[in-house]
Write a protein that holds these residues in place. Structure first.
Motif, mmCIF file in Angstrom:
data_model
loop_
_atom_site.group_PDB
_atom_site.id
_atom_site.type_symbol
_atom_site.label_atom_id
_atom_site.label_comp_id
_atom_site.label_asym_id
_atom_site.label_seq_id
_atom_site.Cartn_x
_atom_site.Cartn_y
_atom_site.Cartn_z
ATOM 1 N N SER C 44 0.529 -1.284 0.158
ATOM 2 C CA SER C 44 0.088 0.084 0.214
ATOM 3 C C SER C 44 0.921 1.292 -0.170
ATOM 4 C CB SER C 44 -0.882 0.135 1.139
ATOM 5 O OG SER C 44 -1.487 -0.948 1.331
ATOM 6 N N PHE C 48 0.948 4.012 -2.661
ATOM 7 C CA PHE C 48 0.439 5.564 -2.421
ATOM 8 C C PHE C 48 1.808 6.615 -2.608
ATOM 9 C CE2 PHE C 48 -2.548 3.943 0.586
ATOM 10 C CZ PHE C 48 -3.949 4.537 0.108
ATOM 11 N N VAL C 58 -1.102 11.587 4.635
ATOM 12 C CA VAL C 58 -1.911 9.947 3.569
ATOM 13 C C VAL C 58 -1.251 8.854 4.185
ATOM 14 C CG1 VAL C 58 -1.881 9.320 1.849
ATOM 15 C CG2 VAL C 58 -2.839 11.484 1.993
ATOM 16 N N MET C 69 -4.038 -3.025 10.973
ATOM 17 C CA MET C 69 -3.746 -4.240 10.232
ATOM 18 C C MET C 69 -3.126 -5.529 11.000
ATOM 19 S SD MET C 69 -4.143 -4.411 5.967
ATOM 20 C CE MET C 69 -2.393 -3.195 5.529
ATOM 21 N N TYR C 184 -10.086 -5.858 6.742
ATOM 22 C CA TYR C 184 -9.024 -4.575 6.167
ATOM 23 C C TYR C 184 -10.070 -3.822 5.320
ATOM 24 C CZ TYR C 184 -4.787 -7.972 7.561
ATOM 25 O OH TYR C 184 -3.857 -8.669 7.987
ATOM 26 N N ILE C 185 -10.706 -4.375 4.717
ATOM 27 C CA ILE C 185 -10.646 -3.580 3.940
ATOM 28 C C ILE C 185 -12.552 -2.838 5.044
ATOM 29 C CG2 ILE C 185 -12.517 -3.804 1.954
ATOM 30 C CD1 ILE C 185 -10.988 -6.295 1.064
ATOM 31 N N THR C 189 -8.746 0.284 7.263
ATOM 32 C CA THR C 189 -7.276 0.196 7.512
ATOM 33 C C THR C 189 -6.389 1.157 6.520
ATOM 34 O OG1 THR C 189 -6.594 -1.805 6.480
ATOM 35 C CG2 THR C 189 -7.368 -1.981 8.810
ATOM 36 N N MET C 190 -6.016 0.514 5.008
ATOM 37 C CA MET C 190 -6.034 1.707 4.103
ATOM 38 C C MET C 190 -6.357 2.921 3.293
ATOM 39 S SD MET C 190 -2.810 0.600 4.110
ATOM 40 C CE MET C 190 -1.832 0.061 5.242
ATOM 41 N N PHE C 191 -7.732 2.551 3.380
ATOM 42 C CA PHE C 191 -8.457 3.750 2.181
ATOM 43 C C PHE C 191 -9.722 3.820 3.505
ATOM 44 C CE2 PHE C 191 -8.268 -0.359 0.767
ATOM 45 C CZ PHE C 191 -9.460 -1.003 1.192
ATOM 46 N N PRO C 192 -10.219 5.054 3.149
ATOM 47 C CA PRO C 192 -11.463 5.382 4.121
ATOM 48 C C PRO C 192 -12.397 5.135 3.952
ATOM 49 C CG PRO C 192 -10.386 7.316 3.407
ATOM 50 C CD PRO C 192 -9.376 6.452 2.506
ATOM 51 N N LEU C 196 -15.748 3.221 0.265
ATOM 52 C CA LEU C 196 -15.899 1.764 -0.138
ATOM 53 C C LEU C 196 -17.613 2.160 -0.702
ATOM 54 C CD1 LEU C 196 -15.366 -0.214 3.179
ATOM 55 C CD2 LEU C 196 -14.040 -0.688 0.587
ATOM 56 N N PRO C 197 -18.359 0.820 -1.625
ATOM 57 C CA PRO C 197 -19.803 0.758 -1.410
ATOM 58 C C PRO C 197 -20.662 0.398 -0.642
ATOM 59 C CG PRO C 197 -18.561 -1.156 -2.673
ATOM 60 C CD PRO C 197 -17.738 -0.797 -1.759
ATOM 61 N N ILE C 200 -20.841 -2.300 1.869
ATOM 62 C CA ILE C 200 -20.094 -3.013 3.007
ATOM 63 C C ILE C 200 -19.705 -1.833 4.192
ATOM 64 C CG2 ILE C 200 -17.682 -3.217 2.809
ATOM 65 C CD1 ILE C 200 -16.990 -3.587 0.257
#
Lengths: 272, 324, 270
Positions: C44, C48, C58, C69, C184-185, C189-192, C196-197, C200
């Motif tokens: 990740s 980035f 970021v 994680m 994680y998703i 953890t890695m993106f706000p 996400l849809p 989720i």
């Protein structure tokens, strides 16, 4: 010589049949239907989604998003081609069956091979499911794909990666850390094999590792065939893939014998 | 009337084999209504072939398994209800290789289980070294269990079951897989435990062991109690048979066949050892059969090394009971 | 459950101690749980840092996410092993026959595993900071410590819930291996999670660590905006509420675990 080759083939065949009969029961972790579902359907989806959302957030272009989706779809075959194969020896140690196996006169390479062949099918199923997810859920474009070439690339990649798994599994004959090595190689491809970004983005000392792992070439061949690249341009990655696969396999064979000798000497066979 | 420490009435246990979708495919009956009662301070043996229900019985009595029906009272409490209070007062030793934390020391194993049994630290600090001493592990207590021999592990097992000073001990085949010296060691520990007043329930496959240790023995077979008596009483049940034992040299096949055909012979066993064969013949008319055997042997030119008439052992009694 | 004179503290402490001892004797067993979060974080960060215009905020958010994680990976792995360890070691019957309720034994193990997870998280954090030269300046230290501790508790509680689920389901391997990456998703953890849809995101809001990591980032990075329009106090409140909910649920599940253990005499044979 003729007799021994015939015997080798017969033995491989028998151990292949044996491993198919024991089927999924052979190993500790991958031992029931739910694990197959997990391996084939759930893990690829989870991993592809993670990186799909990640590169979306990082602002990658659509072509790079596609790059990442295909990369992860193929990489997830490592669950079965490297991890499960390397686990064969570990699980034998856990169950205390390693000694009983090693006292059999069967040719070691054919014995381990026989069990590993089973994983080729698994690896292919995992990657194909991954690519289907790519097509249906993540918008990967297959319109100009060269399917025979794609099939060839996938089969060769999975075979080479299984050789790689075999190499790690031979380490398990001697070391109690085979599980760790297997775990490292389960995910290391994500970092070094051009799954999520080109190998050139890595520090040069890490690139050495990239070019020693068949997955790097396999991915080039697979991406090329999906993009419909000419057969001529695919010859290079495919021959590199074959070559690394063969070298790794040779290493695995050679190490099997010497490790068995070593483990007899050190008496570490059943220590875990 | 002696005080009871354990009583079961019509104890029954079935295991259900379920198919993939949870449908019951078949049921295996492990216990078909076992009723036993054990007195306080008694050493009570349960013997029987594999699959007779011994381990199932021990598991139910030690609150690890619920009976399908019937009742079991341990130290006056119901095993289906008072499990935590029962567990504080009983100890269990499982035979075999497993059941200890191999990566940590014997001492740590004992301290850990002392905590799980809620033994105050002040008590366990004193008791654990005593137990180590008693089972003869002094000097080795700080080594990892994986370095112990089978016998040492089994002795540690016994110490583990005693960390909370239980009144009632279950020993499930405690000498299984041990060498003769190791087994004798365990038997001595069991004897001293009995002397210290503990009630003990022992299962075993070794008849001489049951004979040597137990006050009373229950013989179970196919989930049923088939006999219950003192060892001498069990042996009396086969008083009607005596044993003729002959050791021969040479091919004994013909002799064995002929003896089996004799009308007064109820059973013939044979055992080969380094070219010699020991033939044991069960019969109520020992002297007569002994003569017949000598005669037949010389007919076939088989050399008789030794011939004698023996009292039946517990094993003979046992074999007859479980085979009937 | 009948009244017991056994101190819960004694059992939890003993169980934690034994797990720790086993860890120190053979620490290799947690390595599998380190590798996935470690590699995921590194990848990740590469992604980035390749994209121009990414601020160090970021990267710091990503490094903190990587630590998260790491904590989660070890917790989920350790929870799966809470009973599996005894089964594998052959000590399950001895443990079950002790008079202390299994839940306290499991709690000791989960607590230790979460601590191991924190170590793992710190390890990933340090590697990430060094490799990618992310400047670390914690904006609000007391708040950061508080957020981390609350998140630690919520992870432990999540681990308890999971451990009970795993024992009950007889599909422990499936849950342990299948839940790691989805969490994680979903926890961002890695993106706000706003990336996400929506369906989720619904799951995300029910997970304590989602709020925990948001609180950690808000306290560490001045002016951090995850797209969740709430205050850090709301984050903390949600984390605590999720923790309480998980504890209550695992208490209920534990009663079922006990019933099954007694009915079958064991906790499955997988």
């Amino acid at each position: 010589m003729g007799v021994s080759v015939r015997q080798w083939v017969l033995e491989s065949y028998r151990s292949l049949l044996g491993s198919m009969k024991f089927g999924s029961k052979g190993t500790i972790i991958w031992d029931s239907w739910d694990m197959w579902v997990l391996e084939i359907a759930v893990l690829p989806l989870a991993q592809i989604s993670f990186f799909y959302f990640l590169v979306g957030y990082a602002g990658y272009s659509p072509s790079m998003v596609e790059y990442v989706v295909v990369g992860n779809a193929v990489q997830t075959m490592t669950f079965s081609s490297v991890f499960a194969v390397a686990n064969i020896t570990s699980s034998d140690k856990w169950q205390g069956t390693l000694s009983s196996l090693l006292v059999t006169p069967a040719n070691r390479a054919s014995m381990i091979m026989g069990r590993a062949i089973y994983q080729i099918i698994m690896s292919l199923m995992i990657s194909i499911t991954g690519l289907l997810y790519g097509y249906f859920l993540f918008g990967v474009n297959f319109s100009s794909a060269d399917y025979p070439m794609l099939a060839l690339s996938l089969v060769l990649t999975s075979m080479s990666m299984i050789s790689f798994g075999l190499l790690i599994s031979t380490i398990g004959l001697y070391m109690r850390t085979a599980l760790i090595v297997a775990n490292i190689f389960l995910f290391i491809g994500l970092l070094v094999c051009g799954v999520n970004f080109p190998v050139s983005a890595l520090p040069s000392w890490l690139q050495i590792l990239s070019y020693a792992i068949p997955l790097t070439y396999g991915l080039q061949a697979i991406r090329g065939s999906i993009a419909g690249a000419s057969a001529a341009s695919l010859i290079l990655p495919i021959s590199q893939l074959l070559l690394t696969g063969i070298i790794v396999f040779g290493f695995a064979l050679g190490l099997t014998n010497s490790f068995e000798k070593l483990s007899r000497k050190s008496g570490k066979m059943e220590v875990y | 009337m002696p005080e009871k420490c354990l009583e079961t009435v019509d104890l029954r246990r079935e295991y259900l084999n379920r198919s993939f979708f949870g449908k019951v495919k078949s049921r295996t009956v492990a216990l078909q209504g076992l009723s036993i009662s054990v007195n306080k301070g008694e050493l009570y043996g349960i013997i029987g072939p594999n699959g007779a229900g011994k381990t199932t019985t021990i598991k139910i009595l030690s609150t690890l398994l619920l009976p399908t029906s019937g009742t079991a009272m341990v130290l006056g409490m119901d095993v289906t209800k008072d499990l935590y209070r029962i567990r504080k007062r009983i100890g269990i030793v499982f035979g075999g290789e497993r059941g200890l934390y191999n990566r940590v020391s014997g001492l740590q194993n004992l301290l850990y289980f002392s905590d799980l049994y809620g033994v105050p630290a002040s008590v366990s600090r004193k008791r654990v070294p005593e137990l180590i001493e008693m089972v003869g592990l002094s000097g080795r207590e700080n080594e990892r269990v994986e370095k112990y021999s089978r016998g040492m592990k089994q002795r540690l097992h016994i110490a583990r079951a005693l960390v909370h000073d239980p009144e009632l001990l279950f020993l499930d085949e405690p000498t299984i897989g041990l060498d003769p010296a190791g087994s004798r060691n365990i038997r001595q520990i069991i004897k001293s435990l009995k002397q210290s007043g503990k009630s003990i329930i022992l299962t075993t496959h070794y008849m001489f062991e049951a004979d040597e240790l137990c006050d009373r023995i229950a013989v179970v077979s196919k989930g049923n109690l088939v006999a219950l008596d003192r060892p001498s009483g069990l042996k009396k049940q086969v008083k009607d048979i005596t044993l003729v034992e002959i050791k021969v040299f040479g091919d004994p096949e013909n002799l064995i066949e002929r003896m089996k055909a004799e009308s007064k012979v109820s059973r013939v066993f044979s055992e080969d050892l380094e070219g010699r064969t020991t033939i044991r013949i069960q019969t109520p008319e020992a002297p007569e059969v002994l003569e017949a055997a000598r005669r037949t042997a010389s007919e076939y030119g088989i050399k008789v090394i030794e011939a004698s008439i023996k009292e039946p052992t517990l094993e003979d009694a046992y074999l007859r009971m479980v085979e009937e | 459950m009948s009244r017991l004179e056994i101190s819960r503290f004694q059992v939890v402490k003993a169980s934690m101690g034994l797990t720790a001892r086993n860890f120190f004797v053979d620490p290799q067993w947690i390595i599998p749980s380190i590798i996935a979060p470690f590699v995921f974080t590194m990848v990740s960060l590469f992604i980035f840092s390749r994209e121009a215009g990414q601020t160090s905020a970021v990267l710091l958010a990503a490094v903190l996410g990587g630590g998260m994680m790491g904590m989660w990976g070890t917790t989920v792995y350790g929870s799966g092993e809470s009973i599996g360890f005894d089964r594998w070691n052959g000590t399950l019957e001895c443990t079950l026959s002790a008079p202390s309720p299994l839940i306290w034994i499991i709690m000791g193990r989960v607590l230790w595993n979460t601590m191991e997870g924190s170590l793992n998280g710190v390890f990933i954090l340090v590697i990430g900071l060094l490799w990618f030269r992310v400047g670390i300046g914690i904006a609000n230290m007391p708040m950061f410590v508080l957020s981390t501790m609350v998140t630690f508790l919520s992870l432990s509680a999540f681990g308890m819930l999971l451990a009970n689920l795993i024992v009950l389901s007889r599909r422990g391997g499936f849950i342990t291996n299948g839940i790691e990456i989805p969490v994680y998703i979903a926890t961002g953890t890695m993106f706000p999670i706003v990336a996400l849809p929506l369906y989720i995101q619904g799951i995300s809001y029910a997970l304590g660590p989602t709020w925990g990591i948001d609180a950690i980032r808000r306290s560490a990075i001045a002016g951090y905006n995850s797209g969740l329009h709430v205050s850090i106090y709301f984050d903390l409140l949600m984390t605590v509420m999720a923790t309480i909910l998980y504890m209550a649920l695992s208490g209920y599940l534990f009663v079922q675990v006990e019933k099954i253990a007694k009915r079958n005499g064991t906790l499955g044979d997988y």
